[in-house]
Write a protein that holds these residues in place. Structure first.
Motif, mmCIF file in Angstrom:
data_model
loop_
_atom_site.group_PDB
_atom_site.id
_atom_site.type_symbol
_atom_site.label_atom_id
_atom_site.label_comp_id
_atom_site.label_asym_id
_atom_site.label_seq_id
_atom_site.Cartn_x
_atom_site.Cartn_y
_atom_site.Cartn_z
ATOM 1 N N LYS A 61 -1.944 -0.400 -12.248
ATOM 2 C CA LYS A 61 -1.655 0.909 -11.667
ATOM 3 C C LYS A 61 -0.422 0.797 -10.781
ATOM 4 C CE LYS A 61 -6.377 2.480 -11.779
ATOM 5 N NZ LYS A 61 -7.510 2.984 -11.029
ATOM 6 N N ILE A 62 0.517 1.664 -11.027
ATOM 7 C CA ILE A 62 1.758 1.651 -10.259
ATOM 8 C C ILE A 62 1.859 2.967 -9.509
ATOM 9 C CG2 ILE A 62 4.258 1.575 -10.380
ATOM 10 C CD1 ILE A 62 3.984 -0.108 -12.899
ATOM 11 N N GLN A 63 1.937 2.845 -8.200
ATOM 12 C CA GLN A 63 2.121 4.032 -7.363
ATOM 13 C C GLN A 63 3.544 4.035 -6.838
ATOM 14 O OE1 GLN A 63 -1.058 3.498 -4.417
ATOM 15 N NE2 GLN A 63 -1.513 5.644 -4.808
ATOM 16 N N PRO A 64 4.293 5.069 -7.134
ATOM 17 C CA PRO A 64 5.636 5.141 -6.556
ATOM 18 C C PRO A 64 5.544 5.451 -5.068
ATOM 19 C CG PRO A 64 5.160 7.112 -7.825
ATOM 20 C CD PRO A 64 3.995 6.192 -8.006
ATOM 21 N N LEU A 65 6.562 5.050 -4.362
ATOM 22 C CA LEU A 65 6.627 5.350 -2.932
ATOM 23 C C LEU A 65 7.008 6.808 -2.715
ATOM 24 C CD1 LEU A 65 8.531 2.293 -1.485
ATOM 25 C CD2 LEU A 65 6.302 3.098 -0.757
ATOM 26 N N LYS A 105 17.478 13.309 -5.871
ATOM 27 C CA LYS A 105 16.283 12.533 -5.538
ATOM 28 C C LYS A 105 16.352 12.099 -4.080
ATOM 29 C CE LYS A 105 15.669 10.719 -10.154
ATOM 30 N NZ LYS A 105 15.599 9.540 -10.999
ATOM 31 N N LEU A 106 15.178 11.890 -3.505
ATOM 32 C CA LEU A 106 15.131 11.366 -2.142
ATOM 33 C C LEU A 106 15.529 9.896 -2.146
ATOM 34 C CD1 LEU A 106 11.886 12.794 -0.519
ATOM 35 C CD2 LEU A 106 14.237 13.186 0.191
ATOM 36 N N ILE A 107 16.339 9.511 -1.179
ATOM 37 C CA ILE A 107 16.749 8.117 -1.020
ATOM 38 C C ILE A 107 16.715 7.759 0.464
ATOM 39 C CG2 ILE A 107 18.220 8.045 -3.080
ATOM 40 C CD1 ILE A 107 20.649 8.400 -1.165
ATOM 41 N N LEU A 108 16.745 6.464 0.732
ATOM 42 C CA LEU A 108 16.896 5.987 2.105
ATOM 43 C C LEU A 108 18.384 5.808 2.366
ATOM 44 C CD1 LEU A 108 14.117 3.262 2.408
ATOM 45 C CD2 LEU A 108 14.006 5.684 2.984
ATOM 46 N N LEU A 134 16.992 -4.486 1.296
ATOM 47 C CA LEU A 134 15.676 -3.844 1.271
ATOM 48 C C LEU A 134 15.796 -2.354 0.948
ATOM 49 C CD1 LEU A 134 14.070 -5.599 4.368
ATOM 50 C CD2 LEU A 134 13.514 -5.988 1.950
ATOM 51 N N ILE A 135 16.763 -1.696 1.555
ATOM 52 C CA ILE A 135 16.987 -0.275 1.284
ATOM 53 C C ILE A 135 17.380 -0.078 -0.181
ATOM 54 C CG2 ILE A 135 18.556 1.670 1.767
ATOM 55 C CD1 ILE A 135 18.427 0.809 4.744
ATOM 56 N N HIS A 136 18.240 -0.937 -0.682
ATOM 57 C CA HIS A 136 18.637 -0.851 -2.094
ATOM 58 C C HIS A 136 17.428 -1.015 -3.017
ATOM 59 C CE1 HIS A 136 20.832 -1.368 -5.809
ATOM 60 N NE2 HIS A 136 20.175 -2.496 -6.004
ATOM 61 N N ASN A 137 16.548 -1.962 -2.705
ATOM 62 C CA ASN A 137 15.354 -2.178 -3.530
ATOM 63 C C ASN A 137 14.453 -0.946 -3.562
ATOM 64 O OD1 ASN A 137 16.130 -4.732 -4.236
ATOM 65 N ND2 ASN A 137 14.850 -5.752 -2.742
ATOM 66 N N ILE A 138 14.347 -0.267 -2.447
ATOM 67 C CA ILE A 138 13.545 0.961 -2.393
ATOM 68 C C ILE A 138 14.228 2.058 -3.209
ATOM 69 C CG2 ILE A 138 12.689 2.821 -0.903
ATOM 70 C CD1 ILE A 138 11.122 0.399 -0.207
ATOM 71 N N ASN A 139 15.528 2.239 -2.992
ATOM 72 C CA ASN A 139 16.259 3.316 -3.666
ATOM 73 C C ASN A 139 16.353 3.122 -5.176
ATOM 74 O OD1 ASN A 139 16.694 4.779 -1.332
ATOM 75 N ND2 ASN A 139 18.701 3.878 -0.961
ATOM 76 N N SER A 140 16.354 1.887 -5.625
ATOM 77 C CA SER A 140 16.479 1.627 -7.063
ATOM 78 C C SER A 140 15.116 1.426 -7.726
ATOM 79 C CB SER A 140 17.387 0.431 -7.308
ATOM 80 O OG SER A 140 16.880 -0.706 -6.650
ATOM 81 N N TYR A 141 14.069 1.741 -6.989
ATOM 82 C CA TYR A 141 12.690 1.694 -7.500
ATOM 83 C C TYR A 141 12.260 0.295 -7.939
ATOM 84 C CZ TYR A 141 13.555 6.682 -7.506
ATOM 85 O OH TYR A 141 13.897 7.957 -7.127
ATOM 86 N N HIS A 142 12.807 -0.741 -7.301
ATOM 87 C CA HIS A 142 12.379 -2.104 -7.589
ATOM 88 C C HIS A 142 11.040 -2.423 -6.926
ATOM 89 C CE1 HIS A 142 16.609 -2.822 -8.775
ATOM 90 N NE2 HIS A 142 16.018 -3.609 -9.650
ATOM 91 N N TYR A 199 17.244 3.774 9.422
ATOM 92 C CA TYR A 199 17.478 4.509 8.181
ATOM 93 C C TYR A 199 16.823 5.885 8.267
ATOM 94 C CZ TYR A 199 12.660 3.409 7.029
ATOM 95 O OH TYR A 199 11.286 3.320 7.060
ATOM 96 N N ASN A 200 17.288 6.781 7.416
ATOM 97 C CA ASN A 200 16.722 8.124 7.289
ATOM 98 C C ASN A 200 16.502 8.424 5.814
ATOM 99 O OD1 ASN A 200 16.543 9.107 9.961
ATOM 100 N ND2 ASN A 200 18.756 9.448 9.986
ATOM 101 N N THR A 201 15.760 9.465 5.559
ATOM 102 C CA THR A 201 15.554 9.937 4.197
ATOM 103 C C THR A 201 16.467 11.134 3.953
ATOM 104 O OG1 THR A 201 13.240 9.280 4.382
ATOM 105 C CG2 THR A 201 13.813 10.711 2.559
ATOM 106 N N ALA A 202 17.109 11.150 2.787
ATOM 107 C CA ALA A 202 18.008 12.251 2.445
ATOM 108 C C ALA A 202 17.986 12.455 0.932
ATOM 109 C CB ALA A 202 19.425 11.944 2.908
ATOM 110 N N HIS A 203 18.477 13.596 0.501
ATOM 111 C CA HIS A 203 18.599 13.862 -0.927
ATOM 112 C C HIS A 203 19.946 13.352 -1.417
ATOM 113 C CE1 HIS A 203 15.247 16.739 -0.457
ATOM 114 N NE2 HIS A 203 15.018 16.387 -1.709
ATOM 115 N N ASN A 204 19.921 12.633 -2.525
ATOM 116 C CA ASN A 204 21.143 12.198 -3.174
ATOM 117 C C ASN A 204 21.865 13.446 -3.687
ATOM 118 O OD1 ASN A 204 22.819 11.489 -5.529
ATOM 119 N ND2 ASN A 204 22.135 9.413 -5.060
#
Length: 94
Positions: free
Chosen positions: A5-9, A50-53, A74-82, A40-45
């Motif tokens: 089971k994979i839950q996206p953030l 899409k939401l990104i950090l 770490l931010i890149h890993n979150i944004n690229s869905y790794h 960091y903050n959350t914003a729309h690309n």
């Protein structure tokens, strides 16, 4: 075979989890105990909508090259869905 089971953030609702994960990784890899929740903050690309950090690094982070590079990674890993939510929770339980 067990189903994985994979839950996206959810970058808004899971901010506390992302904060914990970032703090854990920095503590374990650099032995620095620092609150990274304001780095960091959350914003729309603009293009993908899409939401990104987005990094909002403080002078403390910018002044420490190791911390700066780790946090960018770490931010890149979150944004690229790794990373999935399950992987982050699993890392924090170790």
């Amino acid at each position: 075979m067990d189903e994985i089971k994979i839950q996206p953030l959810d970058l808004i609702n899971d901010k506390y989890l992302i904060d914990e994960y970032f703090n854990f990784k920095v503590k374990s890899e650099l032995n620095i105990d620092i609150d990274l929740s304001n780095e960091y903050n959350t914003a729309h690309n603009i293009v993908s909508k899409k939401l990104i950090l987005v990094q909002t690094f403080s002078d403390t982070t910018i002044g420490n090259p190791q911390l700066y590079l780790l946090l960018r990674s770490l931010i890149h890993n979150i944004n690229s869905y790794h990373l999935t939510k399950n992987e982050i929770i699993s890392s924090l339980k170790k």
